[in-house]
Design an enzyme around this catalytic site. Structure first.
Site, mmCIF file in Angstrom:
data_model
loop_
_atom_site.group_PDB
_atom_site.id
_atom_site.type_symbol
_atom_site.label_atom_id
_atom_site.label_comp_id
_atom_site.label_asym_id
_atom_site.label_seq_id
_atom_site.Cartn_x
_atom_site.Cartn_y
_atom_site.Cartn_z
ATOM 1 N N GLU A 236 -17.558 -33.600 43.339
ATOM 2 C CA GLU A 236 -18.379 -32.569 42.884
ATOM 3 C C GLU A 236 -19.495 -32.527 41.753
ATOM 4 O O GLU A 236 -18.669 -32.556 40.598
ATOM 5 C CB GLU A 236 -17.681 -31.115 42.840
ATOM 6 C CG GLU A 236 -16.852 -30.928 44.339
ATOM 7 C CD GLU A 236 -16.556 -29.312 44.193
ATOM 8 O OE1 GLU A 236 -16.759 -28.622 45.103
ATOM 9 O OE2 GLU A 236 -15.651 -28.837 43.162
ATOM 10 N N HIS B 254 -10.594 -29.325 39.174
ATOM 11 C CA HIS B 254 -11.706 -28.759 39.367
ATOM 12 C C HIS B 254 -12.529 -28.771 38.210
ATOM 13 O O HIS B 254 -11.945 -28.538 37.115
ATOM 14 C CB HIS B 254 -11.585 -27.434 40.032
ATOM 15 C CG HIS B 254 -12.947 -26.712 40.643
ATOM 16 N ND1 HIS B 254 -13.830 -26.206 39.482
ATOM 17 C CD2 HIS B 254 -13.506 -26.956 41.926
ATOM 18 C CE1 HIS B 254 -14.795 -25.851 40.463
ATOM 19 N NE2 HIS B 254 -14.763 -26.184 41.839
HETATM 20 P P1 PGA Z 1 -20.179 -24.025 45.174
HETATM 21 O O1 PGA Z 1 -18.841 -24.365 44.806
HETATM 22 O O2 PGA Z 1 -20.105 -24.303 46.678
HETATM 23 O O3 PGA Z 1 -20.337 -22.592 44.976
HETATM 24 O O4 PGA Z 1 -21.344 -24.786 44.570
HETATM 25 C C1 PGA Z 1 -18.219 -25.348 44.918
HETATM 26 C C2 PGA Z 1 -16.779 -25.524 43.911
HETATM 27 O O5 PGA Z 1 -16.999 -25.398 42.898
HETATM 28 O O6 PGA Z 1 -15.765 -25.910 44.555
#
Ligand code: PGA
Length: 256
Positions: free
Chosen positions: A165, A93
């Site tokens: 992401e 992450h």
């Molecule tokens: P968010 O976070 O939905 O608050 O943008 C996603 C993540 O960090 O996995």
């Protein structure tokens, strides 16, 4: 392929709060066969929740794990210890990469350790705002993908989940922006292409690719219809039970 709805709770909820949330969520959602609902509470809540959860309805993911199975590693928890408690683990992450300094070398060891212990890695990749501004998005995606997967054999790839992401779209990032469907579609296509080049098209097609970054009930449906998106990784909105349940309902509607 199933649609994945994964809630990343990050560092939130006490064990008691997590248990109440799970209790209410289990009551609220039926068993959807084509949806894989996953929640990722903090490590300390995992064991008790694993006894409480109905695995027909949803599964548990860890947010982290250490790549050695045992030994003198004070403060760490291994995938061999998580085995049997969780089905998934979020690995790489952006918060682990950027706050805790995890690099692709460490991430690839974690991916391998998860797989060795029958835990499905959810490998997160994504560029920062400045990397995008400098035109480095494709290189970052390629490096993080190839780097993270480098210990995964061809016949094991279908046991991996990728989550794209973009760091600039994560809600906790200062001045987070919403990723556009075109930006996401482009990244999805690139990820699938890199997987196909590396592992062959047939295997690459079987890998679920999720999108994450400020997903909420009102944009979830749109994101799920972006070509190539097989599910969502949700941070902030997954902390609000009604919103997470709404996203699950949206996913059910959109994908059926
Ligand atoms: P968010 O976070 O939905 O608050 O943008 C996603 C993540 O960090 O996995």
């Amino acid at each position: 392929m199933k649609t994945y709805i994964v809630g990343n709770w990050k560092l939130n909820f006490t064990v008691g709060e997590a248990s109440i949330y799970l209790h209410k969520l289990l009551k609220k959602i039926p068993n959807y066969r084509d949806l894989e609902v996953v929640i990722s509470p903090s490590l300390i809540a995992l064991q008790s929740l694993s006894l409480q959860i109905d695995r027909h309805k949803m599964k548990l993911a860890a947010q982290n794990g250490f790549y050695r199975d045992y030994g003198a590693f004070t403060g760490e928890v291994s995938f061999s210890q998580l085995r049997g408690i969780v089905d998934y683990c979020i690995i790489g992450h952006s918060e682990r990469r950027h706050i805790f300094g995890e690099d692709d070398k460490m991430i690839q060891k974690k991916v391998a350790a998860a797989m060795r212990n029958k835990i499905t890695p959810i490998l997160c990749i994504g560029e920062t705002e400045s990397e995008r501004a400098f035109g480095e998005t494709a290189d970052v995606i390629r490096d993080q993908l190839i780097g993270g997967l480098s210990e995964v054999a061809d016949d094991e790839l279908e046991k991996v989940i990728i989550a794209y992401e973009p760091v600039w779209a994560i809600s906790s990032t200062k001045a987070a922006k919403l990723a556009s469907p075109d930006e996401i579609a482009e990244a999805m296509a690139l990820i699938r292409k890199i997987l196909a080049e590396t592992y062959g098209e047939k295997i690459a097609e079987k890998v679920p690719i999720l999108f994450g970054g400020s997903v909420n009930p009102s944009n979830a449906g749109g994101y799920l219809t972006v070509p190539g998106v097989n599910g969502l990784l949700i941070g902030g909105s997954s902390l609000i039970l009604s919103e997470f349940a709404d996203i699950i309902e949206v996913a059910k509607r959109v994908k059926s």
